[in-house]
Structures are given as structure tokens and as C-alpha cells.
Motif scaffolding. Sequence first.
Motif, mmCIF file in Angstrom:
data_model
loop_
_atom_site.group_PDB
_atom_site.id
_atom_site.type_symbol
_atom_site.label_atom_id
_atom_site.label_comp_id
_atom_site.label_asym_id
_atom_site.label_seq_id
_atom_site.Cartn_x
_atom_site.Cartn_y
_atom_site.Cartn_z
ATOM 1 N N PRO A 279 -2.237 51.329 -37.769
ATOM 2 C CA PRO A 279 -0.798 51.305 -38.084
ATOM 3 C C PRO A 279 -0.500 50.403 -39.278
ATOM 4 O O PRO A 279 -1.111 49.340 -39.428
ATOM 5 C CB PRO A 279 -0.166 50.754 -36.803
ATOM 6 N N ASP A 280 0.414 50.838 -40.110
ATOM 7 C CA ASP A 280 0.716 50.115 -41.347
ATOM 8 C C ASP A 280 1.694 48.984 -41.075
ATOM 9 O O ASP A 280 2.898 49.112 -41.295
ATOM 10 C CB ASP A 280 1.294 51.091 -42.381
ATOM 11 N N ASN A 281 1.161 47.859 -40.590
ATOM 12 C CA ASN A 281 1.998 46.666 -40.444
ATOM 13 C C ASN A 281 1.158 45.438 -40.758
ATOM 14 O O ASN A 281 -0.078 45.453 -40.597
ATOM 15 C CB ASN A 281 2.624 46.597 -39.040
ATOM 16 N N PRO A 282 1.778 44.358 -41.244
ATOM 17 C CA PRO A 282 1.046 43.195 -41.762
ATOM 18 C C PRO A 282 0.148 42.493 -40.753
ATOM 19 O O PRO A 282 -0.742 41.738 -41.147
ATOM 20 C CB PRO A 282 2.163 42.259 -42.242
ATOM 21 N N ASN A 283 0.348 42.700 -39.465
ATOM 22 C CA ASN A 283 -0.473 42.013 -38.468
ATOM 23 C C ASN A 283 -1.639 42.857 -37.964
ATOM 24 O O ASN A 283 -2.459 42.381 -37.186
ATOM 25 C CB ASN A 283 0.396 41.601 -37.277
ATOM 26 N N ALA A 284 -1.716 44.106 -38.392
ATOM 27 C CA ALA A 284 -2.755 45.000 -37.903
ATOM 28 C C ALA A 284 -4.087 44.695 -38.584
ATOM 29 O O ALA A 284 -4.163 44.558 -39.804
ATOM 30 C CB ALA A 284 -2.361 46.446 -38.155
ATOM 31 N N VAL A 285 -5.132 44.580 -37.784
ATOM 32 C CA VAL A 285 -6.479 44.347 -38.301
ATOM 33 C C VAL A 285 -7.274 45.644 -38.189
ATOM 34 O O VAL A 285 -7.267 46.302 -37.150
ATOM 35 C CB VAL A 285 -7.197 43.233 -37.520
ATOM 36 N N GLY A 286 -7.942 46.014 -39.260
ATOM 37 C CA GLY A 286 -8.760 47.212 -39.243
ATOM 38 C C GLY A 286 -9.941 47.077 -40.186
ATOM 39 O O GLY A 286 -10.030 46.115 -40.965
ATOM 40 N N GLU A 287 -10.843 48.031 -40.115
ATOM 41 C CA GLU A 287 -12.001 48.036 -41.002
ATOM 42 C C GLU A 287 -11.620 48.679 -42.325
ATOM 43 O O GLU A 287 -10.977 49.737 -42.347
ATOM 44 C CB GLU A 287 -13.142 48.808 -40.346
ATOM 45 N N ILE A 288 -12.007 48.051 -43.419
ATOM 46 C CA ILE A 288 -11.701 48.593 -44.743
ATOM 47 C C ILE A 288 -12.501 49.866 -44.990
ATOM 48 O O ILE A 288 -13.726 49.894 -44.820
ATOM 49 C CB ILE A 288 -12.013 47.572 -45.845
#
Length: 530
Positions: A376-385
Motif C-alpha cells: 500500500p502506498d503510504n509513508p509507514n508501509a515497509v516493502g521490498e524494493i
Amino acid sequence: MAKDSNRNVSCLLSDSAARHPDRAAIIFGGSTLTYADVDAAANRVANLLVSRGIEPGDKVALSSPNVPYFTIIYFGILKAGATVVPLNILLKPREVAYHLADSEAKAYFAFEGSAELPIGEAGWLGFSETESCVDFFLVSAPQSTPTAMLGEQLSTGVAVDYAQAVADQSSTFETAAVDDEDTAVILYTSGTTGQPKGAELRHRNMRDNALAGPDMFGVDAAHPDTYLCVLPLFHSFGQTVIQNGALAFGGTIVMLPRFEAKAALDLMLTNRVTLFAGVPTMYWGLLGALDEGVDVATLAANLRVAIAGGSALPGEVHKNFKERVGVTILEGYGLSETSPVAAFSVFGEEPRVGSIGKPIPGVEMKLINDDWTDVPDNPNAVGEIAIKGHNVMKGYYQRPDATAEAIKDGWFRSGDLAKKDADGYYFIVDRSKDMIIRGGFNVYPRELEEVLLQHPAASLVAVIGVPNDQHGEEIKAVIVKNKDHDEVSEADVVAWGKEQFAAYKYPRVVEFVEELPMTSTGKILKRELS
């Protein structure tokens, strides 16, 4: 698409040599090689390879430190239409044999090295165990005497003396035509899991990444930069950003085979270096060597750009370098598989400390979950680049399964965890494989390292997870102390950390060490810590 010699990466050198043949291309020790010198020497290498039956598409390996031979042989291999396989100069014979066999290299150039680092002997022993590799060229420094082992091989003609072999070759050569999709370089990954894999980088991957200099940090062929080349050239960062990027725009490369902070500072001052690129530990070393004898004002006046990459730049190092040198470090991001640059600080804007910047032109990035779905596109979301663009490799050489795991619909998954702010700036959280899971909670070492570096006793920090029966993993901080802090104990740091972090995060175990193990590129080897 028709093959064309102008698509060959070697044109980065030959085109610049045609434009300004008398300009200094490489400075090493007390010697200066012009663009015409380097181009002619590379042509001799290309002619040598063709005379030995090397054809376009064949693989040719190269083991060399940061000396002019690396650049000359590298571009000679490319001119012949062959694929360069640069090898880490620290490899042991068994490892050399693995890389030669895995890449199917037909010829191998190895720099002789020294008693402390016998590159040539390790190379010869590895070569002699590899049936598929036919030609071994020993590259020696002028006036050096080969060891008894290598001397015997040269005398029998099994090994070939590089200087003698190229002496009679023509200094002109018609560059081989290639396709954009042809493989220019195979770079082997560090192999933290399983055997090292060879990332196949096309001519367009390498060429376009090197030509991104004007967008990334304002490179201008009308005002060429002088680069300090201390990043290993067998690694993608030094190879693309320094060597290829400098030659593409008529710059001058000042070579330093091994990073020593004082020597680096001396060369920067003597040669009026305008562009420095290094990994974070190099900046840490430079800061430690800035004593009263260093003309910091002149250093800063000359230095136009300072670039960091390879691993996350600690905020304290960023702040201290700006305060003491007056130059803002620009941070970039990439991997061997992305040629390497994928993102960079926005040139001309004040960098956001801790950010790797935004994707460079022609490259897209996004954050994904383990199943490749978008985060999800929000500043707190962590994901793999995940990365897509002109820089993404063709795949892992002869490893279709590994390639399929890493690339899907043109997107390459990096293994790095990050956040993205509202303005599109990316912030690395950690390597996914470095993440610690303590009692079911995810702990990112990078966050802890940043804070621990603010402790007055901490000079360099690595946070790792260690096995723990109760929590699965426990958090451990391995710290190199600053001088004059002998009174600080491990227990003191644990207590301090307890005040800084949530209960599940703070390091329960602290160990002081004299130094941290590092790779040849200056990255901390966490897998050697326990």
C-alpha cells in the motif's frame, strides 16, 4: 536489431579518445596515461585475444586491483566483442576455479600481485584446475620478477607474459559490432547464500548506467571531473560510476589500489580531485584521518561531489562530513544486478538524510510483498524494493530458476526493505535477510545502528541477531570504540540502549572489538560476526 560497433560499451573510451587524445585519462603513482595511450593499449589487448581465437560472445576473466592494466584489459576484451568477467582479487584458488568454470571463461588475465596478496599464483592454481579455460596471461608490474612457480609456467609457455604478448600487437583495432542485448559483463554476486551467481549485464545496461552521470550529479564533458578511484574496479560501483562514468565524459581517473585514508586524502589534494565515491566505512576512515596536517579548506574547495553507496550511510557520518569538510554527501542505491545505480539523491536539492533518493531517469521502483503484490502506498508501509528499467540485468548466467525467482515481468526484486515518503523518496530499512525476528517482532538493524552511533563511545557499529532459546533471536551490538572512552562498559551501552529503544528492540548483548570484518569493497561482513 542489427549489430553495431557503436553500441559496444568500449565506445565510452574510444569516442573520448577521438575527441581529446592528449587529455589525462589515468593517473597512477608517478605516471599519467592519456586517452590515446589507454585506447591504443586496449586495442593491443583486443588484437591479442583475436589472435588467440577469442570470438564475440566468448568469456574472458580478469583479476586485477586498481591499476591501469584493469581498465586497459577490460576495454580490450569489450572491443573484441567478448564478455568481461571481473573477479575479486581476494579469491583463493578453489574460488577462482569455480568462477572460471561457472562463467565458461576461455581466457584469463591475472595481475601478479604481491607476497601479501599473491593474485597471480592464486589465479594460476585456479586456472590449472579449469579445463574450459585455455589461455592464462600473467600481468606483471614493470621490472618485477615472477615467483618461482609463475616463472616456471612462463618458461614452459603454459602461462603467457602479458607484456610480451601485447608488444607485437597492432595499436589499431576495428571494434566488434554488438547488439544492445549482448552480454558485456558478468559480475558475480557475493554469494551470501549458496554459490556466487553471475549477473549478466548487457551492453545497454552498462552503457546507459554510465551515461547517467549528468542527471545524477551534474557531470559535464565541457568541465571534466577528476575522480579518485579507490572503490574496487572488479565491483560494479567502481566499475560503472568511476571508471566507465569518468571515461564517458572525458574525466581523469586517479587510481589508488587499496583504501588508506591518509593516502586517499593526499591524492585528493595533490590531484585536485573533484569527485569522490566511496562506501560509508571509507567516509568514516576519512573523518578519522582529518588531523591538523590536512588542508581541509583546499580539499573542500576542489571537491564538487561526494557520493556514497554500497550500504546505508549512517546519519552521524553524513552530519560529521558536512560539518568538518563542508561537503554534503549524496547517497545512491543499486546492486550488481542493476548495473548498479537504481536511485540517487536529487542533484541540486538538499538531500534528505537517510534517504537513497529517487529512481534515476529511465528507472522505476516500487515496494512489494513476498508474493510480488504491491505494498500500500503510504509513508509507514515497509516493502521490498523492486526495480525496472534500462539497468536491470539479463539474468543470472545459466541459472534460469534463480533468474525467474529474481525477475518477474521486467521487475527485479532486490532483497532490500524500504519505505517511501509522500514525495517519492526511498528510505532503506534493512536487508530483508538481515532483519532480526525477536519474540515475533521484526527488528531492523539499520535503525539500531543509526541510534547507537550517537553514543559518544561508539565509532562503528554492527547489529546482528544471535540464537536465543526463549526469543528465537536476541539482539547483539558489536562496537568499535572511539578513542578516550575506555571507561565505558558493555553494561553501560546496554543501559543506554534500554532508554533509547522499545523493550523488544534494545540490544541485550554488547561486544567491543578492535575492528569489524569487511569485504574488499568496505561493507561490514555481518555473517562473520556472532
